[in-house]
Scaffold this active site. Structure first.
Site, PDB file in Angstrom:
ATOM      1  N   SER A 199      52.997  63.109  11.975  1.00 54.95           N
ATOM      2  CA  SER A 199      53.117  62.021  10.992  1.00 54.95           C
ATOM      3  C   SER A 199      53.041  62.534   9.559  1.00 54.95           C
ATOM      4  O   SER A 199      53.236  61.759   8.621  1.00 54.95           O
ATOM      5  CB  SER A 199      52.024  60.968  11.215  1.00 54.95           C
ATOM      6  OG  SER A 199      50.766  61.444  10.766  1.00 54.95           O
TER       7      SER A 199
ATOM      8  N   HIS B  21      46.422  63.601   6.133  1.00 53.00           N
ATOM      9  CA  HIS B  21      45.227  62.750   6.037  1.00 53.00           C
ATOM     10  C   HIS B  21      44.405  62.889   7.308  1.00 53.00           C
ATOM     11  O   HIS B  21      44.942  63.212   8.371  1.00 53.00           O
ATOM     12  CB  HIS B  21      45.620  61.277   5.831  1.00 53.00           C
ATOM     13  CG  HIS B  21      46.415  60.723   6.984  1.00 53.00           C
ATOM     14  ND1 HIS B  21      47.772  60.889   7.089  1.00 53.00           N
ATOM     15  CD2 HIS B  21      46.026  60.036   8.086  1.00 53.00           C
ATOM     16  CE1 HIS B  21      48.195  60.331   8.206  1.00 53.00           C
ATOM     17  NE2 HIS B  21      47.153  59.806   8.841  1.00 53.00           N
TER      18      HIS B  21
ATOM     19  N   GLU C  45      52.400  59.912  17.163  1.00 54.65           N
ATOM     20  CA  GLU C  45      51.760  58.981  16.231  1.00 54.65           C
ATOM     21  C   GLU C  45      50.993  57.980  17.093  1.00 54.65           C
ATOM     22  O   GLU C  45      51.434  57.606  18.177  1.00 54.65           O
ATOM     23  CB  GLU C  45      52.817  58.268  15.380  1.00 54.65           C
ATOM     24  CG  GLU C  45      52.249  57.267  14.379  1.00 54.65           C
ATOM     25  CD  GLU C  45      51.199  57.845  13.418  1.00 54.65           C
ATOM     26  OE1 GLU C  45      50.087  58.188  13.881  1.00 54.65           O
ATOM     27  OE2 GLU C  45      51.477  57.933  12.215  1.00 54.65           O
TER      28      GLU C  45
ATOM     29  N   ASP D  67      39.243  52.953  11.259  1.00 49.80           N
ATOM     30  CA  ASP D  67      39.662  53.921  10.225  1.00 49.80           C
ATOM     31  C   ASP D  67      39.059  53.687   8.838  1.00 49.80           C
ATOM     32  O   ASP D  67      39.760  53.790   7.827  1.00 49.80           O
ATOM     33  CB  ASP D  67      41.197  53.971  10.120  1.00 49.80           C
ATOM     34  CG  ASP D  67      41.833  54.687  11.310  1.00 49.80           C
ATOM     35  OD1 ASP D  67      41.088  55.215  12.158  1.00 49.80           O
ATOM     36  OD2 ASP D  67      43.066  54.718  11.393  1.00 49.80           O
TER      37      ASP D  67
ATOM     38  N   LYS E 145      41.649  59.092  17.715  1.00 50.69           N
ATOM     39  CA  LYS E 145      43.076  58.935  18.025  1.00 50.69           C
ATOM     40  C   LYS E 145      43.893  59.840  17.118  1.00 50.69           C
ATOM     41  O   LYS E 145      43.390  60.345  16.107  1.00 50.69           O
ATOM     42  CB  LYS E 145      43.500  57.478  17.830  1.00 50.69           C
ATOM     43  CG  LYS E 145      43.407  57.023  16.384  1.00 50.69           C
ATOM     44  CD  LYS E 145      43.838  55.593  16.233  1.00 50.69           C
ATOM     45  CE  LYS E 145      43.651  55.073  14.831  1.00 50.69           C
ATOM     46  NZ  LYS E 145      44.435  55.744  13.784  1.00 50.69           N
TER      47      LYS E 145
ATOM     48  N   CYS F 291      46.973  50.481  11.584  1.00 45.51           N
ATOM     49  CA  CYS F 291      45.994  50.642  12.657  1.00 45.51           C
ATOM     50  C   CYS F 291      45.227  49.360  12.978  1.00 45.51           C
ATOM     51  O   CYS F 291      44.903  49.119  14.138  1.00 45.51           O
ATOM     52  CB  CYS F 291      45.068  51.797  12.335  1.00 45.51           C
ATOM     53  SG  CYS F 291      45.986  53.359  12.361  1.00 45.51           S
TER      54      CYS F 291
ATOM     55  N   HIS G 176      43.449  63.896  13.009  1.00 42.96           N
ATOM     56  CA  HIS G 176      44.677  64.654  13.224  1.00 42.96           C
ATOM     57  C   HIS G 176      44.469  66.169  13.152  1.00 42.96           C
ATOM     58  O   HIS G 176      43.704  66.654  12.316  1.00 42.96           O
ATOM     59  CB  HIS G 176      45.699  64.294  12.151  1.00 42.96           C
ATOM     60  CG  HIS G 176      46.158  62.866  12.182  1.00 42.96           C
ATOM     61  ND1 HIS G 176      46.584  62.248  13.331  1.00 42.96           N
ATOM     62  CD2 HIS G 176      46.263  61.934  11.193  1.00 42.96           C
ATOM     63  CE1 HIS G 176      46.941  61.003  13.047  1.00 42.96           C
ATOM     64  NE2 HIS G 176      46.746  60.781  11.763  1.00 42.96           N
TER      65      HIS G 176
ATOM     66  N   ASP H  35      40.965  57.970  13.049  1.00 47.57           N
ATOM     67  CA  ASP H  35      42.158  58.805  12.965  1.00 47.57           C
ATOM     68  C   ASP H  35      41.656  60.250  12.850  1.00 47.57           C
ATOM     69  O   ASP H  35      40.758  60.536  12.051  1.00 47.57           O
ATOM     70  CB  ASP H  35      42.919  58.394  11.689  1.00 47.57           C
ATOM     71  CG  ASP H  35      44.422  58.425  11.838  1.00 47.57           C
ATOM     72  OD1 ASP H  35      44.930  58.246  12.966  1.00 47.57           O
ATOM     73  OD2 ASP H  35      45.115  58.619  10.802  1.00 47.57           O
TER      74      ASP H  35
ATOM     75  N   ALA I 257      44.431  50.513   8.101  1.00 54.45           N
ATOM     76  CA  ALA I 257      45.123  49.631   7.175  1.00 54.45           C
ATOM     77  C   ALA I 257      45.640  48.415   7.954  1.00 54.45           C
ATOM     78  O   ALA I 257      46.063  48.560   9.102  1.00 54.45           O
ATOM     79  CB  ALA I 257      46.301  50.365   6.529  1.00 54.45           C
TER      80      ALA I 257
HETATM   81  C1  VGL Z   1      46.944  54.749   9.533  1.00 57.21           C
HETATM   82  C2  VGL Z   1      48.919  55.556   8.717  1.00 57.21           C
HETATM   83  C3  VGL Z   1      48.708  56.762   9.317  1.00 57.21           C
HETATM   84  C4  VGL Z   1      45.965  53.614   9.614  1.00 57.21           C
HETATM   85  C5  VGL Z   1      46.716  55.957  10.160  1.00 57.21           C
HETATM   86  O1  VGL Z   1      44.775  53.863   9.877  1.00 57.21           O
HETATM   87  O2  VGL Z   1      46.372  52.454   9.403  1.00 57.21           O
HETATM   88  N1  VGL Z   1      48.053  54.548   8.829  1.00 57.21           N
HETATM   89  N2  VGL Z   1      47.599  56.952  10.037  1.00 57.21           N
HETATM   90 ZN    ZN Z   2      47.107  58.918  10.713  1.00 57.55          ZN
END
Ligand code: VGL
Ligand code: ZN
Length: 195
Positions: free
Chosen positions: A69, A80, A113, A10, A106, A150, A63, A61, A146
């Protein structure tokens, strides 16, 4: 290094300077790049397109606009990494190392989620775990964003699947400093190496 792969989790604009900008994200990108360049420069004399001696896989990520989420659907996060937007793109500094068949998407199901990239799927429908096994990888290095979400979930799933997992601790970025430290301690206690 043999049987090694790097998984970049990510490193996408929304987590770097967008709607969910994380702490130390630019630094994590620059350090990841430096790590890749140093390892590559030391060991790969010929330039054959992708400039790395080991495979680099990208978790993304990805979406739909109505993902569960997102706050407007009752979730914890601002919108996001919406499919087709700049925020869902991998940082341009990493693009020389990106191949589409090694991108694992993903979070595409609006109702689920999905923090872990382990079940992420490439355009051919193969999962990250499956492709690492096909490549005969045993050692997986993980960097990205993060730490608490993830990165941690992906690293833990890789460990459970039997890979030896190392997190590049200068190449990760986080939502919250305390959460970052706690996640690192928890991963280390589980047997994930911090290097
Ligand atoms: C993430 C929150 C929502 C991540 C992804 O990549 O850590 N955190 N979606
Ligand atoms: Zn996400």
């Amino acid at each position: 290094m043999k049987n090694v792969a790097l998984v970049v989790v990510d490193m996408l604009y929304d987590f770097i300077d967008g709607s969910m900008a994380c702490q130390e994200a630019e630094k994590a990108v620059d350090n990841s790049l430096r790590y890749i360049e140093e390892v590559t420069a030391q060991t790969d004399p010929d330039d054959s397109g992708i400039r790395s001696i080991f495979p680099i896989l990208f978790v993304r990520d990805h979406h739909p606009a109505n993902h569960c989420s997102f706050q407007e659907q009752g979730g914890p996060w601002p919108p996001h990494c919406v499919q087709g937007t700049h925020g869902a793109d991998v940082h341009e500094k990493l693009l020389p190392y990106l191949t589409e068949d090694l991108c694992f998407y993903k979070g595409e199901n609006p109702a689920l989620e999905q923090y872990s990239g382990f079940e992420g799927k490439n355009p051919a429908g193969q999962s990250l775990g499956e492709v690492l096994e096909l490549m005969d990888i045993q050692n997986v290095l993980v960097c990205g964003i993060a730490t608490e979400y993830c990165v941690r979930n992906t690293a833990e799933d890789l460990l459970k699947a039997g890979f030896r997992v190392s997190v590049l601790k200068d190449c990760i970025s986080y939502v919250d400093a305390k959460g970052h430290e706690e996640a690192l301690a928890a991963m280390e206690a589980e047997g994930i190496r911090l290097i």
